[in-house]
Design an enzyme around this catalytic site. Structure first.
Site, PDB file in Angstrom:
ATOM      1  N   SER A   1      60.148  63.583  17.745  1.00 39.81           N
ATOM      2  CA  SER A   1      59.757  64.599  16.767  1.00 39.81           C
ATOM      3  C   SER A   1      60.827  64.723  15.665  1.00 39.81           C
ATOM      4  O   SER A   1      61.052  63.753  14.947  1.00 39.81           O
ATOM      5  CB  SER A   1      59.500  65.914  17.519  1.00 39.81           C
ATOM      6  OG  SER A   1      58.946  66.873  16.682  1.00 39.81           O
TER       7      SER A   1
ATOM      8  N   ASP B   1      47.682  64.745  17.866  1.00 36.17           N
ATOM      9  CA  ASP B   1      48.888  65.459  17.420  1.00 36.17           C
ATOM     10  C   ASP B   1      48.542  66.381  16.245  1.00 36.17           C
ATOM     11  O   ASP B   1      48.121  65.906  15.181  1.00 36.17           O
ATOM     12  CB  ASP B   1      49.951  64.414  17.006  1.00 36.17           C
ATOM     13  CG  ASP B   1      51.320  65.037  16.795  1.00 36.17           C
ATOM     14  OD1 ASP B   1      51.382  66.234  16.439  1.00 36.17           O
ATOM     15  OD2 ASP B   1      52.324  64.326  16.983  1.00 36.17           O
TER      16      ASP B   1
ATOM     17  N   HIS C   1      51.361  66.460  20.434  1.00 35.38           N
ATOM     18  CA  HIS C   1      52.733  66.193  20.005  1.00 35.38           C
ATOM     19  C   HIS C   1      53.652  65.939  21.213  1.00 35.38           C
ATOM     20  O   HIS C   1      54.721  65.374  21.073  1.00 35.38           O
ATOM     21  CB  HIS C   1      53.237  67.389  19.176  1.00 35.38           C
ATOM     22  CG  HIS C   1      54.386  67.047  18.277  1.00 35.38           C
ATOM     23  ND1 HIS C   1      54.309  66.114  17.266  1.00 35.38           N
ATOM     24  CD2 HIS C   1      55.658  67.513  18.236  1.00 35.38           C
ATOM     25  CE1 HIS C   1      55.477  66.023  16.644  1.00 35.38           C
ATOM     26  NE2 HIS C   1      56.315  66.857  17.220  1.00 35.38           N
TER      27      HIS C   1
HETATM   28  C1  MLT Z   1      60.093  68.073  11.682  1.00 34.88           C
HETATM   29  O1  MLT Z   1      60.326  69.150  11.182  1.00 34.88           O
HETATM   30  O2  MLT Z   1      60.933  67.161  11.788  1.00 34.88           O
HETATM   31  C2  MLT Z   1      58.702  67.872  12.164  1.00 34.88           C
HETATM   32  O3  MLT Z   1      57.864  68.855  11.661  1.00 34.88           O
HETATM   33  C3  MLT Z   1      58.635  67.813  13.653  1.00 34.88           C
HETATM   34  C4  MLT Z   1      59.113  69.070  14.279  1.00 34.88           C
HETATM   35  O4  MLT Z   1      60.304  69.241  14.443  1.00 34.88           O
HETATM   36  O5  MLT Z   1      58.283  69.916  14.644  1.00 34.88           O
END
Ligand code: MLT
Length: 206
Positions: A106, A156, A187
């Site tokens: 992520s 996701d 996710h």
């Molecule tokens: C991010 O901010 O890098 C993406 O939205 C993934 C997350 O951290 O939720």
């Protein structure tokens, strides 16, 4: 040994020349991905920093303005800061700097993708789990010696499939050897992610 690296981090020495650079998701820390690292490659060293940016007290690797909307200036600055940390940790722990593989989830996968684009030569491969396009560079780096695995979730809600495909195309157009897999998940990671990622790592030549 060089100076003490300046991110809070964990380092677990391994038996092989390979190091997995573990990059956690939003709200995680340096302990989060250690079990995953051991599962993926029990012989590799593990280097796991904690993101320095706090969002409502939750660590991240760079600032965002909203979900999926990144502060590009901060992203650029934090990418270089993290890459410098990896270089100094490599000296400090005497890591083979030709075999550093980013394993990001992520937010951690997004900064790993950003490092591939901004600091080519640092990472030999990237395992990007639930990653997005971090930014589109004006000039593409040469990633012809880099191998990338992108693990995406079909359902996701944060990363649309079109964004996963754009990321794969962007890295491919820079010369990287990219494998993309969609899993029946959102996710969150599944055991299928771990199994395929482990197989992919086993097949890597370095
Ligand atoms: C991010 O901010 O890098 C993406 O939205 C993934 C997350 O951290 O939720």
């Amino acid at each position: 040994m060089g100076p003490q690296p300046d991110f809070i981090h964990q380092f677990v020495p391994g038996k092989s020349d390979r190091t997995l650079l573990l990059l956690h998701g939003t709200g995680g820390d340096e302990r989060d991905l250690i079990p995953l690292g051991h599962e993926l490659d029990s012989n590799a060293s593990l280097l796991s920093p904690r993101g320095k940016v706090l969002e409502n007290g939750r660590p991240r690797f760079f600032r965002r303005l909203a979900e999926g909307v990144f502060d590009l200036e901060d992203l650029q600055k934090r990418t270089h800061e993290l890459a410098d940390f990896v270089n100094s940790a490599a000296k400090h722990y005497q890591i083979n700097n030709k075999q550093i593989i980013a394993v990001g989830y992520s937010n951690g996968a997004n900064i790993a993708a950003s490092m591939l684009l901004l600091r080519p030569g640092l990472l030999s491969a990237g395992l990007l789990l639930r990653a997005m396009v971090p930014f589109v560079p004006d000039k593409l780096p040469n990633l012809s010696s880099v191998t990338v695995f992108i693990g995406a979730g079909t359902f996701d809600p944060i990363v649309p499939a079109s964004n996963t495909k754009e990321l794969a195309e962007l890295l491919r157009s820079a010369g990287a050897d990219v494998t993309t897999r969609f899993f029946q998940s959102g996710h969150e990671l599944t055991s299928d992610d771990v199994d395929l990622a482990r197989e992919w790592l086993t097949r890597l030549q370095y």
